[in-house]
Write a protein that holds these residues in place. Structure first.
Motif, short mmCIF file in Angstrom:
data_model
loop_
_atom_site.label_atom_id
_atom_site.label_comp_id
_atom_site.label_asym_id
_atom_site.label_seq_id
_atom_site.Cartn_x
_atom_site.Cartn_y
_atom_site.Cartn_z
N GLU A 121 27.85 25.49 -7.50
CA GLU A 121 27.87 25.36 -8.96
C GLU A 121 27.49 26.68 -9.62
OE1 GLU A 121 26.32 23.34 -6.87
OE2 GLU A 121 27.60 21.55 -7.01
N ALA A 122 26.49 27.34 -9.08
CA ALA A 122 26.07 28.62 -9.63
C ALA A 122 27.14 29.68 -9.41
CB ALA A 122 24.75 29.05 -9.00
N LEU A 123 27.82 29.63 -8.27
CA LEU A 123 28.88 30.60 -7.98
C LEU A 123 30.04 30.42 -8.94
CD1 LEU A 123 29.81 32.87 -6.06
CD2 LEU A 123 30.88 31.10 -4.66
N ARG A 124 30.38 29.17 -9.21
CA ARG A 124 31.48 28.91 -10.17
C ARG A 124 31.10 29.40 -11.55
NH1 ARG A 124 35.54 24.19 -10.45
NH2 ARG A 124 36.53 24.60 -12.46
N PHE A 184 38.79 27.59 -8.99
CA PHE A 184 37.67 27.77 -8.07
C PHE A 184 37.90 27.08 -6.74
CE2 PHE A 184 33.32 26.66 -6.56
CZ PHE A 184 32.85 27.95 -6.38
N ALA A 185 38.05 25.76 -6.74
CA ALA A 185 38.21 25.03 -5.48
C ALA A 185 38.58 23.59 -5.78
CB ALA A 185 36.91 25.08 -4.66
N ASP A 186 38.91 22.87 -4.73
CA ASP A 186 39.18 21.43 -4.82
C ASP A 186 38.76 20.80 -3.50
OD1 ASP A 186 39.98 19.04 -5.90
OD2 ASP A 186 42.09 19.27 -5.35
N GLY A 187 38.48 19.52 -3.54
CA GLY A 187 38.12 18.81 -2.32
C GLY A 187 36.64 18.53 -2.20
N GLU A 238 45.75 32.56 -0.63
CA GLU A 238 45.63 33.91 -1.21
C GLU A 238 45.24 33.86 -2.68
OE1 GLU A 238 48.17 38.06 -1.73
OE2 GLU A 238 49.24 36.17 -1.47
N ALA A 239 46.10 33.28 -3.53
CA ALA A 239 45.86 33.32 -4.97
C ALA A 239 46.58 32.15 -5.64
CB ALA A 239 46.34 34.64 -5.57
N PRO A 240 46.10 31.70 -6.79
CA PRO A 240 46.77 30.61 -7.49
C PRO A 240 48.11 31.04 -8.08
CG PRO A 240 44.74 31.27 -8.62
CD PRO A 240 44.90 32.16 -7.46
N GLY A 241 48.98 30.05 -8.28
CA GLY A 241 50.25 30.27 -8.95
C GLY A 241 50.23 29.66 -10.34
N ALA A 300 40.33 26.39 -1.20
CA ALA A 300 40.05 27.48 -2.14
C ALA A 300 41.04 28.62 -1.90
CB ALA A 300 38.61 27.96 -1.99
N ASN A 301 40.88 29.71 -2.66
CA ASN A 301 41.70 30.91 -2.51
C ASN A 301 40.82 32.14 -2.47
OD1 ASN A 301 44.59 30.14 -2.56
ND2 ASN A 301 44.11 29.32 -4.59
N VAL A 302 41.34 33.21 -1.86
CA VAL A 302 40.61 34.48 -1.89
C VAL A 302 40.49 34.97 -3.33
CG1 VAL A 302 40.69 36.90 -1.17
CG2 VAL A 302 41.36 35.10 0.44
N ILE A 303 41.58 34.90 -4.10
CA ILE A 303 41.62 35.33 -5.49
C ILE A 303 41.51 34.09 -6.37
CG2 ILE A 303 42.89 36.62 -7.23
CD1 ILE A 303 42.27 38.36 -4.88
N PRO A 304 40.51 33.96 -7.24
CA PRO A 304 40.36 32.75 -8.04
C PRO A 304 41.11 32.76 -9.37
CG PRO A 304 38.42 34.12 -8.32
CD PRO A 304 39.32 34.85 -7.36
N TRP A 305 41.83 33.86 -9.67
CA TRP A 305 42.62 33.94 -10.89
C TRP A 305 44.06 34.27 -10.56
CZ3 TRP A 305 38.00 36.94 -10.67
CH2 TRP A 305 36.92 36.39 -11.39
N ARG A 306 44.97 33.71 -11.32
CA ARG A 306 46.39 33.96 -11.06
C ARG A 306 46.79 35.37 -11.49
NH1 ARG A 306 51.53 32.27 -14.71
NH2 ARG A 306 53.16 32.79 -13.21
N PRO A 307 47.41 36.15 -10.59
CA PRO A 307 47.96 37.44 -10.99
C PRO A 307 49.15 37.22 -11.93
CG PRO A 307 47.63 37.34 -8.61
CD PRO A 307 47.47 35.95 -9.13
#
Length: 272
Positions: free
Chosen positions: A91-94, A114-117, A128-131, A166-173
């Motif tokens: 929670e703190a990391l998010r 951030f993540a799911d599950g 890798e990264a979100p779309g 989760a993904n390595v990159i948390p924001w979509r390029p």
């Protein structure tokens, strides 16, 4: 010779969508091919400021100071490492990532992915990264590749209540472009801390970029997939395995057979 008709709005939108441009960064269009107009008063002020000062007879020559160099990439990476280490919980990391301004991708993304599950799950999947779909919903793997991932893990008795994603990159390029090496290195401490906090028994990297970033290998996914490796969090060693990204399997369905072998190996370890 009859000139070709100009494309209409619908054709232009279809072209931009095919090129990966599916979001606007401002409300008004900006023509960056023309020089901005400068008011006469402002132009004269600029001319005075840019005109070099006339030397005074007998005075020593003045050497103008050099401009400050831009901050090196290492500074942003070091800041990310320090911030990630300070997060005591997921929670703190998010919350930290919501306000982290060390990566420019945060400025162009719609929201943090951030993540799911289940954070208590024994297995963690990292892409890798979100779309585009993930950027809209704020959850990883919810588009076409996400639906395939759900079917893949469902084949070995898992779902999103029994896995953490989760993904390595948390924001979509922007435009789903490939993240730059600097963007990956800035975001890497956060996914490393995320893995450490989830502390799964099995870590699965999806695709070549996430495998190389997290497992520190330069080998391609064809040589890496299906092999069990050790991932050291600093507190314990986690069994890790790489497999194909679902988006790659959608483009190359013939490799689903190899991916199924990887999934069976994961299920065998989880059953032991």
């Amino acid at each position: 010779m009859i000139p070709e008709p100009l494309p209409n709005i619908r054709q232009l939108l279809a072209f931009y969508l095919e090129a990966g441009v599916d979001c606007a960064l401002s409300d008004e269009p900006v023509n960056r091919l023309i020089e901005p107009e400068i008011a006469p008063a402002a132009a004269s002020a600029v001319a005075r400021e840019t005109q070099p000062p006339q030397p005074v007879r007998g005075a020593p020559a003045i050497i103008p100071p050099r401009g400050e160099p831009p901050p090196p990439p290492d500074a942003a990476i070091a800041s990310a490492r320090e911030a990630a280490r300070s997060a005591p919980s997921l929670e703190a990391l998010r919350a930290l990532l919501e306000t982290f301004d060390g990566c420019a991708l945060r400025q162009t993304a719609t929201r943090l992915v951030f993540a799911d599950g289940n954070p208590q799950a024994r297995v963690m999947f990292v892409g890798e990264a979100p779309g585009r779909d993930e950027d809209i919903e704020g959850l990883p793997f919810v588009g076409r590749s996400g639906k395939l991932l759900d079917r893949m893990i469902g084949a070995i008795g898992l779902d999103r209540t029994k896995a953490y994603i989760a993904n390595v990159i948390p924001w979509r390029p922007p435009g789903n472009r490939t993240p730059t090496p600097q963007e990956t290195q800035i975001c890497l401490p956060f996914i490393q801390r995320q893995i450490e906090l989830v502390d799964p028994d099995v870590l699965v990297t999806l695709g070549n970029p996430s495998t190389q970033a997290i497992l520190g290998t330069r080998e391609g996914i064809m040589r890496t997939r299906g092999r069990w490796l050790d991932y050291d969090t600093g507190k314990r060693t986690i069994r890790a395995i790489a497999t194909f990204h679902p988006a790659y399997l959608l483009r190359s369905p013939s490799y689903k057979r190899l991916s199924w072998q990887d999934l069976r190996a994961i299920a065998k370890v989880l059953a032991s």
